[in-house]
Write a protein that holds these residues in place. Sequence first.
Motif, PDB file in Angstrom:
ATOM      1  N   GLU A  68       0.677  -1.264  -0.064  1.00 30.15           N
ATOM      2  CA  GLU A  68      -0.170  -0.047  -0.184  1.00 30.15           C
ATOM      3  C   GLU A  68       0.772   1.335  -0.088  1.00 30.15           C
ATOM      4  O   GLU A  68       0.445   2.313  -0.489  1.00 30.15           O
ATOM      5  CB  GLU A  68      -0.976   0.023   1.362  1.00 30.15           C
ATOM      6  CG  GLU A  68      -1.930  -1.047   1.102  1.00 30.15           C
ATOM      7  CD  GLU A  68      -3.034  -0.833   2.357  1.00 30.15           C
ATOM      8  OE1 GLU A  68      -2.753  -0.067   3.122  1.00 30.15           O
ATOM      9  OE2 GLU A  68      -3.722  -1.736   2.569  1.00 30.15           O
ATOM     10  N   ASP A  69       1.858   1.184   0.646  1.00 34.31           N
ATOM     11  CA  ASP A  69       2.871   2.572   0.689  1.00 34.31           C
ATOM     12  C   ASP A  69       3.509   2.701  -0.587  1.00 34.31           C
ATOM     13  O   ASP A  69       4.136   3.756  -0.519  1.00 34.31           O
ATOM     14  CB  ASP A  69       3.688   2.549   1.781  1.00 34.31           C
ATOM     15  CG  ASP A  69       4.851   1.403   1.756  1.00 34.31           C
ATOM     16  OD1 ASP A  69       4.802   0.438   0.926  1.00 34.31           O
ATOM     17  OD2 ASP A  69       5.635   1.060   2.491  1.00 34.31           O
ATOM     18  N   ALA A  70       3.485   1.764  -1.515  1.00 30.31           N
ATOM     19  CA  ALA A  70       3.970   2.131  -2.816  1.00 30.31           C
ATOM     20  C   ALA A  70       2.883   2.108  -3.809  1.00 30.31           C
ATOM     21  O   ALA A  70       3.396   2.240  -5.013  1.00 30.31           O
ATOM     22  CB  ALA A  70       4.990   0.988  -3.197  1.00 30.31           C
ATOM     23  N   ALA A  71       1.912   2.369  -3.575  1.00 30.59           N
ATOM     24  CA  ALA A  71       0.688   2.524  -4.568  1.00 30.59           C
ATOM     25  C   ALA A  71       0.841   3.594  -5.314  1.00 30.59           C
ATOM     26  O   ALA A  71       1.590   4.893  -4.963  1.00 30.59           O
ATOM     27  CB  ALA A  71      -0.541   2.644  -3.719  1.00 30.59           C
ATOM     28  N   GLY A  92      14.530  -5.984   8.745  1.00 29.41           N
ATOM     29  CA  GLY A  92      16.005  -5.751   8.813  1.00 29.41           C
ATOM     30  C   GLY A  92      16.644  -4.956   7.704  1.00 29.41           C
ATOM     31  O   GLY A  92      17.819  -5.377   7.541  1.00 29.41           O
ATOM     32  N   LEU A  93      16.160  -4.151   6.969  1.00 32.01           N
ATOM     33  CA  LEU A  93      16.770  -3.546   5.723  1.00 32.01           C
ATOM     34  C   LEU A  93      18.009  -2.674   6.234  1.00 32.01           C
ATOM     35  O   LEU A  93      19.089  -2.863   5.627  1.00 32.01           O
ATOM     36  CB  LEU A  93      16.013  -2.920   4.980  1.00 32.01           C
ATOM     37  CG  LEU A  93      16.328  -1.842   3.758  1.00 32.01           C
ATOM     38  CD1 LEU A  93      17.403  -2.673   2.801  1.00 32.01           C
ATOM     39  CD2 LEU A  93      15.369  -1.175   3.041  1.00 32.01           C
ATOM     40  N   ARG A  94      17.619  -1.853   6.914  1.00 30.75           N
ATOM     41  CA  ARG A  94      18.519  -0.684   7.537  1.00 30.75           C
ATOM     42  C   ARG A  94      20.141  -1.379   7.984  1.00 30.75           C
ATOM     43  O   ARG A  94      21.113  -1.153   7.393  1.00 30.75           O
ATOM     44  CB  ARG A  94      18.141   0.157   8.836  1.00 30.75           C
ATOM     45  CG  ARG A  94      16.847   1.006   8.449  1.00 30.75           C
ATOM     46  CD  ARG A  94      16.461   1.723   9.614  1.00 30.75           C
ATOM     47  NE  ARG A  94      15.237   2.536   9.396  1.00 30.75           N
ATOM     48  CZ  ARG A  94      15.488   4.047   9.010  1.00 30.75           C
ATOM     49  NH1 ARG A  94      16.785   4.235   8.987  1.00 30.75           N
ATOM     50  NH2 ARG A  94      14.455   4.667   9.002  1.00 30.75           N
ATOM     51  N   GLY A 134      15.934   4.310  -5.656  1.00 30.88           N
ATOM     52  CA  GLY A 134      14.608   5.012  -5.557  1.00 30.88           C
ATOM     53  C   GLY A 134      13.281   4.276  -5.549  1.00 30.88           C
ATOM     54  O   GLY A 134      12.167   4.344  -6.177  1.00 30.88           O
ATOM     55  N   LEU A 135      13.419   2.937  -4.811  1.00 31.66           N
ATOM     56  CA  LEU A 135      12.683   2.287  -4.793  1.00 31.66           C
ATOM     57  C   LEU A 135      11.186   2.892  -4.030  1.00 31.66           C
ATOM     58  O   LEU A 135      11.228   3.443  -3.080  1.00 31.66           O
ATOM     59  CB  LEU A 135      12.706   1.098  -3.842  1.00 31.66           C
ATOM     60  CG  LEU A 135      11.754  -0.139  -3.484  1.00 31.66           C
ATOM     61  CD1 LEU A 135      11.266  -0.884  -4.809  1.00 31.66           C
ATOM     62  CD2 LEU A 135      12.363  -1.103  -2.724  1.00 31.66           C
ATOM     63  N   ALA A 136       9.884   2.661  -4.406  1.00 29.81           N
ATOM     64  CA  ALA A 136       8.596   3.328  -3.978  1.00 29.81           C
ATOM     65  C   ALA A 136       8.391   2.523  -2.626  1.00 29.81           C
ATOM     66  O   ALA A 136       8.736   1.559  -2.366  1.00 29.81           O
ATOM     67  CB  ALA A 136       7.472   3.380  -4.895  1.00 29.81           C
ATOM     68  N   ALA A 184      10.520   0.934   1.976  1.00 28.27           N
ATOM     69  CA  ALA A 184      11.915   0.521   1.795  1.00 28.27           C
ATOM     70  C   ALA A 184      12.734   1.542   1.127  1.00 28.27           C
ATOM     71  O   ALA A 184      13.996   1.679   1.460  1.00 28.27           O
ATOM     72  CB  ALA A 184      11.748  -0.933   0.936  1.00 28.27           C
ATOM     73  N   GLY A 185      12.307   2.350   0.337  1.00 29.37           N
ATOM     74  CA  GLY A 185      13.060   3.317  -0.301  1.00 29.37           C
ATOM     75  C   GLY A 185      13.490   4.166   0.357  1.00 29.37           C
ATOM     76  O   GLY A 185      14.500   5.027   0.362  1.00 29.37           O
ATOM     77  N   GLU A 186      12.490   4.761   1.140  1.00 32.95           N
ATOM     78  CA  GLU A 186      12.687   5.912   2.311  1.00 32.95           C
ATOM     79  C   GLU A 186      13.862   5.524   3.313  1.00 32.95           C
ATOM     80  O   GLU A 186      14.576   6.138   3.455  1.00 32.95           O
ATOM     81  CB  GLU A 186      11.572   6.194   3.117  1.00 32.95           C
ATOM     82  CG  GLU A 186      10.192   6.652   2.244  1.00 32.95           C
ATOM     83  CD  GLU A 186       9.170   6.986   2.961  1.00 32.95           C
ATOM     84  OE1 GLU A 186       8.987   6.704   4.315  1.00 32.95           O
ATOM     85  OE2 GLU A 186       8.089   7.208   2.393  1.00 32.95           O
ATOM     86  N   GLU A 187      13.848   4.111   3.616  1.00 29.16           N
ATOM     87  CA  GLU A 187      15.012   3.524   4.485  1.00 29.16           C
ATOM     88  C   GLU A 187      16.350   3.644   3.802  1.00 29.16           C
ATOM     89  O   GLU A 187      17.292   4.004   4.524  1.00 29.16           O
ATOM     90  CB  GLU A 187      14.571   2.296   5.136  1.00 29.16           C
ATOM     91  CG  GLU A 187      13.386   2.169   5.997  1.00 29.16           C
ATOM     92  CD  GLU A 187      13.122   0.780   6.680  1.00 29.16           C
ATOM     93  OE1 GLU A 187      13.990  -0.111   6.523  1.00 29.16           O
ATOM     94  OE2 GLU A 187      11.968   0.497   7.191  1.00 29.16           O
ATOM     95  N   GLU A 188      16.360   3.172   2.495  1.00 34.25           N
ATOM     96  CA  GLU A 188      17.463   3.088   1.564  1.00 34.25           C
ATOM     97  C   GLU A 188      18.021   4.483   1.823  1.00 34.25           C
ATOM     98  O   GLU A 188      19.373   4.801   2.103  1.00 34.25           O
ATOM     99  CB  GLU A 188      17.158   2.823   0.372  1.00 34.25           C
ATOM    100  CG  GLU A 188      18.479   2.781  -0.464  1.00 34.25           C
ATOM    101  CD  GLU A 188      18.276   2.579  -2.078  1.00 34.25           C
ATOM    102  OE1 GLU A 188      18.902   2.224  -2.748  1.00 34.25           O
ATOM    103  OE2 GLU A 188      17.202   3.008  -2.469  1.00 34.25           O
TER     104      GLU A 188
END
Length: 372
Positions: A217-220, A261-263, A291-293, A296-300
């Motif tokens: 949903e957060d990448a819609a 666990g991405l960070r 630039g992933l929507a 996950a993209g924000e954390e990157e």
Amino acid sequence: MTMTFSASASATLNRPVITAWSAVSPYGIGKDEFVAGVMAGKDATSVLDSGEWAAPDDRACLVPGFDLREVLGRKGTRSMDRVTGLAVTAVRDLLRDSGDRRTGGDEQTALVLGTTTGSAQSMMDFTRASLVGERPFYVDPSLMPNAVMNCAAGQCAIWHRLKGPNTTIAGGRVAGLSALSYAAGLLRAGRAETVLCGAVEEFSDARAWLDHHRRSEDAAGALLGEGCAMFMLESAAEAGHDGRALAEVLAVESRVYSGAGLRPVLDACLGGVLARAGVGADEVVSVSASGLAGRAGEEEREVLTARFGARALDRAPSLDGVGDTSGASAALQIGSVLGAAGRGEPAGGIAVISSVDDDGLVACAVIRTLAG
């Protein structure tokens, strides 16, 4: 599982260098069109023709006017699918650009192509024909090769008479960096003198619907794109002395994460790839984020900013204008960094390419751009 490649100072002469590259993108066919569009921050979004496409969205970032028969000719393209056409076109332009300066002949030239699944559309069409036909075997046999994941890589070799190792790597968004690492390994092992490596992704109704149902949903609202970027990789000992080298590949590393666990995994991957490259974070001039929507993209971006600073990220061209190119995204990131360096923005230096896939993969590469 961790994939790594490094070229230490003691192995400088064997370090792989990029000597030529090409791109097919929503900005057009050719690296010049790609660089111009990226540097201008152009939005390549177009409205989908409802008579041609049946996707859940009415907009996407398509390669403009990409008709296989017009681009490649009528011979051999009757049953060719879109992803294969994009790859064959990019390899054609790469070989044209390099001319007769290639280190290896056809026998010594390998090809490594990154992808997500190959062509989801071809796979679904072939499967559907088996299910709806009067008999399960009443299918068009000419379409069978398209349903195999390594079809595009194989066709690139056939079209361009490349007889070295031929490899397809399915890695999602990190596929371009996985292909780069694999290509460097072929050079190190002496399996090839020249390796053409890159990644490709097509837009199709099948891919659009798959993405529509799996996207969080957060990448819609993220629009899909397509394209292919290819690079000629050669040994610095063979190609570095005559001024053909555009960039040195210093290191590539990838890791797997799960859940939230991405960070820590991305941060560890960055630390590892910098150590293998033998450079410090303060030496990095530009950083290209995937630039992933979504979250996950924000954390990157937050992890990259904490390590390198916002200025380094701002120096790398944004690929927002070409949409989510999925399997081709990391390869296009490398192309954008090379294109910016070629225009002197900045004029050479250490660049980091970061790629994050929301399926649990991260990959990072360190390159030293020489153009500018």
